[in-house]
Design a protein around this motif. Structure first.
Motif, mmCIF file in Angstrom:
data_model
loop_
_atom_site.group_PDB
_atom_site.id
_atom_site.type_symbol
_atom_site.label_atom_id
_atom_site.label_comp_id
_atom_site.label_asym_id
_atom_site.label_seq_id
_atom_site.Cartn_x
_atom_site.Cartn_y
_atom_site.Cartn_z
ATOM 1 N N GLY A 77 0.813 -1.215 0.000
ATOM 2 C CA GLY A 77 0.000 0.000 0.000
ATOM 3 C C GLY A 77 0.839 1.253 0.000
ATOM 4 N N LEU A 78 1.925 1.256 0.786
ATOM 5 C CA LEU A 78 2.797 2.429 0.811
ATOM 6 C C LEU A 78 3.531 2.596 -0.510
ATOM 7 C CD1 LEU A 78 3.856 4.763 2.514
ATOM 8 C CD2 LEU A 78 5.682 3.252 3.335
ATOM 9 N N CYS A 122 -6.061 8.243 -7.835
ATOM 10 C CA CYS A 122 -6.715 8.899 -6.694
ATOM 11 C C CYS A 122 -7.111 7.872 -5.643
ATOM 12 C CB CYS A 122 -7.960 9.662 -7.153
ATOM 13 S SG CYS A 122 -7.635 11.116 -8.172
ATOM 14 N N GLN A 123 -7.672 6.741 -6.089
ATOM 15 C CA GLN A 123 -8.096 5.709 -5.158
ATOM 16 C C GLN A 123 -6.917 5.131 -4.388
ATOM 17 O OE1 GLN A 123 -10.366 3.361 -8.158
ATOM 18 N NE2 GLN A 123 -11.983 3.354 -6.623
ATOM 19 N N LEU A 124 -5.801 4.900 -5.076
ATOM 20 C CA LEU A 124 -4.630 4.343 -4.402
ATOM 21 C C LEU A 124 -4.084 5.297 -3.357
ATOM 22 C CD1 LEU A 124 -2.726 2.721 -7.418
ATOM 23 C CD2 LEU A 124 -3.974 1.532 -5.611
ATOM 24 N N LEU A 154 -6.317 0.735 3.453
ATOM 25 C CA LEU A 154 -5.547 -0.382 2.913
ATOM 26 C C LEU A 154 -6.428 -1.575 2.547
ATOM 27 C CD1 LEU A 154 -2.756 -1.579 2.269
ATOM 28 C CD2 LEU A 154 -2.650 -2.381 4.631
ATOM 29 N N ALA A 155 -7.416 -1.903 3.368
ATOM 30 C CA ALA A 155 -8.229 -3.094 3.110
ATOM 31 C C ALA A 155 -8.929 -3.002 1.759
ATOM 32 C CB ALA A 155 -9.258 -3.271 4.221
ATOM 33 N N TYR A 156 -9.422 -1.819 1.412
ATOM 34 C CA TYR A 156 -10.117 -1.646 0.128
ATOM 35 C C TYR A 156 -9.116 -1.559 -1.021
ATOM 36 C CZ TYR A 156 -13.328 0.076 3.735
ATOM 37 O OH TYR A 156 -14.070 0.216 4.880
#
Length: 965
Positions: free
Chosen positions: A717-718, A800-802, A807-809
Motif C-alpha cells: 500500500g505504501l 486517486c483511489q490508491l 488499505l483493506a479496500y
C-alpha cells in the motif's frame, strides 16, 4: 473572482528531518536497473513551513482575531532526468550529494528547492476573518519542528529481458502456511485490566526472551523458493503480522484495521533499515466506523507537558501522581498533569485512557477557536444539456429525497443548492415562501451571491421547500439546449456561500468545463492510450482548482466531486478541488440512465452511504512518534498546515492516509517505540471531539528480526502511494521501474543479510512471499499499466483511489479475490446474525484456475464479476441464476434472483457478506464467456501473460536474474 497569491503544497507533502534522510542517492558509476520507490531528502535547505510545533502558551486566540498560519510549502515541479546509480540506498537516507557526480534515479517524491525567504506566501484564505486557521495551537504542537523540503530525482526506464513465456509445470505444495486466517489479539472495545501496564522502563526483562533468534526460526522467516512453490496464496484473507510484544502490551495495542506499520519490528538504526531495503511507514484509517468506541468526558485531558502526547496504555506510571511519556520520556507530575489520574480508585492505570489504544475525548472549550460549526451541506449540480441527457438528476434528487432525514446533523443543520450551465443558478429557500425561487447570475466573470441570507437554510425549518425543489429540479431543465459548462464560477460561488461557516460541497459534473475561470480543453489522444510507454497529462492543466481548494481548506470547506461522464473531463485537473480540500472523488464512466442501468444502481447505493455516513467538520490530525523517529511524507487528501499537522475540513469514515518515516537518532537504548495519531474534529451534533489511536512496536537489532516483522500488504500500500507520486512528478515508466526495483532490492537484501543458509533459486521469507505477486499486480493495475487501452480519466481515478483509500479496500483493487462458487457448501462456513456464510478458498488469478464446467466470482473491490463457464452445471444455472440454460443468461444481468433453493441462498449470502465489508456498494456483473465484459474480467488475471506484460512466472525469472547479479 481574483485568486490570492498562493504556494503549491503537494498532496503528498514532504518535510525533511534534521538528519539526512535515508531516501537518498549514492554517487557510483551508472549501471544496472533504476532505483526503487524512495523519497530523496536533501538536508540543509531552508524550511518551507512557517509553523513551529511548540507547546501552546497562553489562552487561545480570541474569536474575532485573524490568525495567520504561515507560509505554504514550496511548489513541486517535475525533476530533471537523472542517471541510475547501482550503489543506491533504496529505502535509506543518503550520504551528502557531491555536486560533481551525476544525480541518481530514485523513485522520489520530487520537489524543487523552496523560494527565497523573502518571497513568503500566505495560506489562501488567511486574510479572511471568518475562520481561524491556527489549529496548530489547539492541538498543541508536535515534536517535529519545521523542517526542510526534499529534493528528488527520477529513474531511467528499464526494459525487461527476453524470457520464455508461460508457467512451468510444478507440483503444488500441500499447503501454504504462514498466512492462515487466525484470530488476532486486538481489542474490540474496553478491556479488563488487572495490573498496571508495563511501560518502556519495565520492558527489558519482558522482551529479553522474545528474540526471533531461536533454535527454530519463526514461520515468517521460512525460506521459500518462489520459482518452485506455486500455491503461495493463503486460502483466506492475508492477516497482518502480530508485533512481538508481551501479552499485556499486545492486547492493549491498536487494531491494524486502524493503525498499521509496514514493519512491526522497528530497526534500531537508520543504517540497519537501509540494509533491509524495506520502506518504513504507517497506514492509518483514523475515522473508521467502530462498533465499540470508548468515549471520555472530562474537563481536563491529560497530556504530556513537553510533546503534548495524550496519555495512553504505553506510558509508565512511576507512582500515583507521576508518569513518564512514551514518546519523549518526560516525567509528568503535579496537579497540571495528573489531576485527572489521581484518586481513580487509587489506581490511575484503571482510567479508560490507559486501558484503550483507541479512545475519543469530548473536548473542553480550550480546544475550540470558535463555537462548533453546524453541519452545512451544499449541492452543486450540472444542468447542461449533456447532464440532463444522462438522467443523473433524477437519481440524485430522488436519493436526496429518500435520505434527507439521514443527513448527519442537529437542529442547526443547513442545506443549499446551486445549479449551473453557462450561468449559475441559486435557489431562495427562505421560510415563508410558497415555492423555491430561482435566482440566475449570468455574469460568471465576477460571480456574486445574490441573497446571502436565504440560500443556505435551516433544514428542519425549510424541509418542505427543500423537498419541493428536489421534486421539481429534474423537470426544470428537460428542454434545455445549453451545452456550456461553467464549473469554475459555480465553485467560486459555493466557496463564497460557505466561507462564513465552512461545510461540505457535493459537486456533480458531467463534462469538461468550457466557460469561465477553470475552463479546460481536451488533452487526451485516444490513439496513444495503449501505445505510449509514458502517459502525458497526468498533471493539472491549470492551477485554478488547486488554488481554490486551498482557499476552501482555509475556510473549513471540503469539496467532494462526483464525475458522471463517458467523455474526457480532465480529472487530473478537476480532482485537485477535492485532493487539497480533504474531499473525495467518485467516478462513474459512461453513466446513462437507460444505457447503463448498473451504474444507476451503483450511484443510488453510493449516494445512500455518502449522505448518511458519519462526518467530522473543521478537523485536524497530527501524527506523533517516539523521539528518534521522524515523519517526512504524507499521502492522502489534505492540506498540510505545518510539518506534521494535516488540515481536514471534513473527515469521513472512508478515507485513509499513509505516512513515510525515517530514523533520525539511534534507538539503541529503547525496547519499544510508539506512534500516536490524534484527530480533532467537530461532530455533526456540534461536539468538539478528539479521537486518539496509539500503536506500540518493539525495536530490534538484526536483519532477520526486521524481515520477520514485515507486513507485506502495508508495504504494498505504501509503495502504491509512492508510485502514484512518482508517476506525476517524474513519469509513469519511472514509477513502474521503481516498483520492480523495490521487489529486487528487498529480496536481494534478504538473500545477503537475512538468509542463514544460502539457497539456489529466487528465495524470499514467508512473510514477503507475496510481494513479487503484488508488485506484478500493481504493474497491471489501471493506474500503472501500459500496452492496454486505458482512458486517461480512468487512470487518474485509479491513482486517486490508491492515494486515499484505506488499505483493506486498496488491496482488493490491486489483487482481487477469486472464488469458485458453483459448488458452495456449509463446510467451514461462518455464522453471522443467524446467517450461514460459505467460505470458499481464494484462488490464484490465472486462467488456468478457471474451468468451463464451473462458475467463479471475482471481487475487485468496486466491482463483482460472476463468470459462468459454457459447460457450467445446469443445476447452478437454474437454481442460482434462475434461467433454463446457459444461452438464456442475459448479457446485462446485474442481480441474482431470490430463489428458494439452498444454492441460491448460499450464493446470495456470500455476495452480501462481501458487500457488507466495504462502505460503497460493488455492482455485480454476471458474464458469459462471450460477454463484452469478459475483457475487463480477464484484465484482472494478473498472473497471466499479456501482449505487453510479463506473466507472474516470467516476472519471477526477471527478479531472479537481477537479485543474483
Amino acid at each position: 473572482m481574483s485568486q490570492p497569491s498562493v504556494g503549491s503544497p503537494a498532496n503528498h507533502v514532504t518535510s525533511a528531518p534534521s538528519q539526512p534522510s535515508r531516501y537518498g542517492i549514492q554517487n557510483s558509476p551508472p549501471q544496472g536497473p533504476p532505483a526503487p520507490l524512495n523519497s530523496s531528502v536533501q538536508p540543509g535547505q531552508p524550511s518551507g513551513y512557517g509553523i513551529q510545533n511548540s507547546p501552546p502558551q497562553g489562552p487561545p486566540a480570541p474569536l474575532n482575531s485573524s490568525v495567520q498560519p504561515g507560509p505554504t510549502p514550496p511548489p513541486f515541479n517535475p525533476p530533471s532526468s537523472q542517471t541510475y546509480q547501482p550503489g543506491r540506498q533504496p529505502f535509506g537516507p543518503p550520504p551528502p550529494l557531491r555536486p560533481a557526480a551525476p544525480p541518481t534515479g530514485q523513485l522520489n517524491n520530487a520537489a524543487t528547492p523552496p523560494p527565497p525567504a523573502a518571497a513568503k506566501q500566505e495560506v489562501p484564505g488567511a486574510e479572511r476573518a471568518h475562520i481561524h486557521n491556527s489549529f496548530d495551537a489547539l492541538e498543541s504542537g508536535g515534536r517535529n519542528a519545521a523542517q526542510h523540503p526534499p529534493q528528488m530525482g527520477r529513474a531511467v526506464g528499464l526494459s525487461y529481458p527476453s524470457l520464455p513465456p508461460g508457467y512451468q509445470n510444478m507440483a503444488a505444495p500441500p499447503s501454504a502456511p504462514g498466512m492462515q486466517t487466525r484470530s488476532q489479539p486486538y481489542p474490540a472495545g474496553a478491556q479488563s485490566f488487572q495490573q498496571a501496564p508495563l511501560g518502556p522502563a519495565q520492558l527489558g526483562s519482558a522482551l529479553g526472551g522474545m528474540s526471533l533468534h531461536q533454535s527454530q526460526p519463526p514461520e515468517a522467516l521460512r525460506a521459500i523458493n518462489l520459482l518452485q512453490e506455486r500455491n503461495l496464496l493463503p486460502q483466506g484473507p492475508v492477516t497482518p503480522p502480530v508485533p512481538c510484544l508481551p501479552q499485556d502490551l499486545q492486547r492493549l495495542n491498536c487494531s491494524p484495521e486502524v493503525f498499521r506499520c509496514t514493519l512491526t519490528n522497528i530497526p534500531q538504526t537508520q543504517s540497519l533499515l537501509n540494509k533491509a531495503k524495506l520502506p518504513l511507514g504507517l497506514l492509518l484509517h483514523p475515522f473508521r466506523d467502530m462498533s465499540q468506541l470508548p468515549v471520555v468526558t472530562s474537563s481536563t485531558i491529560v497530556r504530556c507537558r513537553s510533546c503534548r502526547t495524550y496519555i495512553n496504555p504505553f506510558v509508565t506510571f512511576l507512582d500515583q501522581r507521576r508518569w513518564k511519556c512514551n514518546l519523549c520520556y518526560r516525567v509528568n507530575e503535579g496537579r497540571a498533569s495528573a489531576s485527572q489520574l489521581v484518586h481513580y480508585d487509587g489506581e490511575p492505570h484503571k482510567r479508560p485512557e490507559v486501558k484503550n489504544p483507541t479512545i475519543e475525548f469530548i473536548a473542553p472549550s480550550e480546544y475550540m477557536l470558535r463555537p462548533p460549526q453546524p453541519a452545512v451541506y451544499l449541492f452543486v449540480l450540472d444542468v447542461s444539456h449533456n447532464a440532463v441527457e444522462t438522467g443523473y438528476l433524477d437519481t440524485v434528487c430522488q436519493s436526496l429525497l429518500d435520505s434527507l432525514s439521514l443527513l448527519p446533523g442537529d437542529t442547526r443543520t443547513k442545506i443549499g443548492f446551486i445549479t449551473f450551465d453557462s450561468t449559475v443558478h441559486f435557489y431562495n429557500l427562505q421560510e415563508g415562501l410558497s415555492q423555491p425561487q430561482m435566482l440566475v447570475v449570468s455574469d460568471i466573470e465576477d460571480i456574486f451571491i445574490p441573497t446571502p441570507d436565504s440560500l443556505l437554510v435551516n433544514l428542519s425549518e425549510c424541509k418542505e421547500l427543500v423537498q419541493d425543489l428536489l421534486k421539481g429540479l429534474p423537470q426544470m431543465f428537460t428542454r434545455t439546449l445549453e451545452t456550456q459548462c461553467a464549473l469554475g464560477p459555480a465553485l467560486q460561488a459555493a466557496f463564497k456561500l460557505l466561507s462564513p461557516t465552512g461545510g461540505r460541497v457535493s459537486v456533480f459534473q458531467t463534462q469538461l468545463p468550457s466557460v469561465g475561470v477553470g475552463a479546460l480543453k481536451s488533452r487526451e489522444d485516444p490513439n496513444q492510450r495503449a501505445s505510449a510507454k509514458d502517459i502525458p497529462h497526468l498533471t493539472p492543466a491549470t492551477d485554478f482548482y488547486k488554488k481554490l481548494a486551498l482557499d476552501c481548506s482555509g475556510q473549513q470547506i471540503a469539496v467532494d466531486l462526483f464525475l458522471l461522464s463517458g467523455q474526457y473531463c480532465d480529472l487530473a485537473s478537476l480532482a485537485c478541488i477535492s485532493k487539497y480540500s480533504a474531499g473525495g472523488v467518485h467516478y462513474y464512466p459512461s453513466y446513462h440512465h437507460l444505457h447503463n442501468p448498473a451504474q444507476v444502481e451503483q450511484l443510488q447505493r453510493d449516494l445512500k452511504r455518502y449522505i448518511s455516513r458519519k462526518i467530522g467538520f473543521e478537523s485536524v490530525m497530527r501524527v506523533r512518534c517516539t523521539k528518534g523517529l521522524s515523519i517526512h511524507t504524507f499521502h492522502g487528501n489534505f492540506f498540510v498546515r505545518s510539518t506534521d499537522l494535516l488540515s481536514l475540513p471534513n473527515i469521513n469514515p472512508d478515507s485513509g492516509f499513509a505516512v513515510q518515516m525515517s530514523i533520525e537518532e539511534n534507538l539503541v537504548d529503547m525496547q519499544v517505540v510508539s506512534f500516536q495519531a490524534a484527530l480533532l474534529y467537530t461532530s455533526s451534533k456540534g461536539e468538539r471531539r478528539i479521537r486518539v489511536h496509539t500503536l506500540c512496536l518493539p525495536v530490534v537489532n538484526s536483519m532477520a528480526d526486521i524481515f520477520a516483522g514485515a507486513d507485506v500488504q502495508a508495504i504494498t500500500g505504501l509503495l502504491a502511494s509512492m508510485a502514484v507520486d512518482r508517476s506525476v512528478t517524474a513519469s509513469l515508466s519511472d514509477a513502474r521501474d521503481a516498483l520492480v526495483n523495490a521487489a529486487i532490492d528487498s529480496l536481494r537484501a534478504y538473500r545477503s543479510g537475512g538468509l542463514s543458509v544460502q539457497q539456489p533459486g529466487l528465495v524470499a521469507p514467508a512473510c514477503l512471499r507475496l510481494l513479487p505477486l503484488y508488485v506484478v499486480a500493481l504493474l497491471k493495475q489501471k493506474a500503472f499499466r501500459t500496452g492496454t487501452s486505458t482512458r486517461l480519466d480512468e487512470r487518474v481515478f485509479a491513482m486517486c483511489q490508491l492515494k486515499y483509500q484505506p488499505l483493506a479496500y486498496m488491496m482488493l483493487m490491486i489483487h482481487p479475490a477469486l472464488y469458485r462458487v458453483d459448488n458452495l457448501t456449509d463446510e467451514g462456513a461462518i455464522s453471522i446474525a443467524d446467517r450461514t456464510i460459505p467460505q470458499p478458498a481464494i484462488l490464484q488469478l490465472s486462467v488456468e484456475k478457471l474451468s468451463r464446467d464451473g462458475s467463479f466470482l471475482m471481487d475487485s473491490g468496486s466491482v463483482l464479476y460472476l463468470w459462468v463457464g459454457r459447460n457450467c452445471a445446469p443445476n447452478f444455472i437454474t437454481q442460482v441464476l434462475g434461467v433454463p440454460n446457459y444461452t438464456a443468461i442475459p448479457q446485462t444481468m446485474t442481480q441474482l434472483p431470490e430463489l428458494d433453493t439452498a444454492e441460491s441462498t448460499r450464493t446470495r449470502a456470500f455476495i452480501s457478506w462481501l458487500r457488507e465489508q466495504r462502505p460503497f456498494y460493488p455492482i455485480l456483473h454476471v458474464i458469459r464467456e462471450e460477454s463484452p465484459l469478459k475483457a475487463s474480467f480477464m484484465q484482472h488475471m494478473v498472473e497471466d501473460r499479456t501482449e505487453s506484460a510479463l506473466s507472474y512466472y516470467e516476472f519471477l525469472l526477471h527478479l531472479q536474474q537481477q537479485v543474483n547479479k
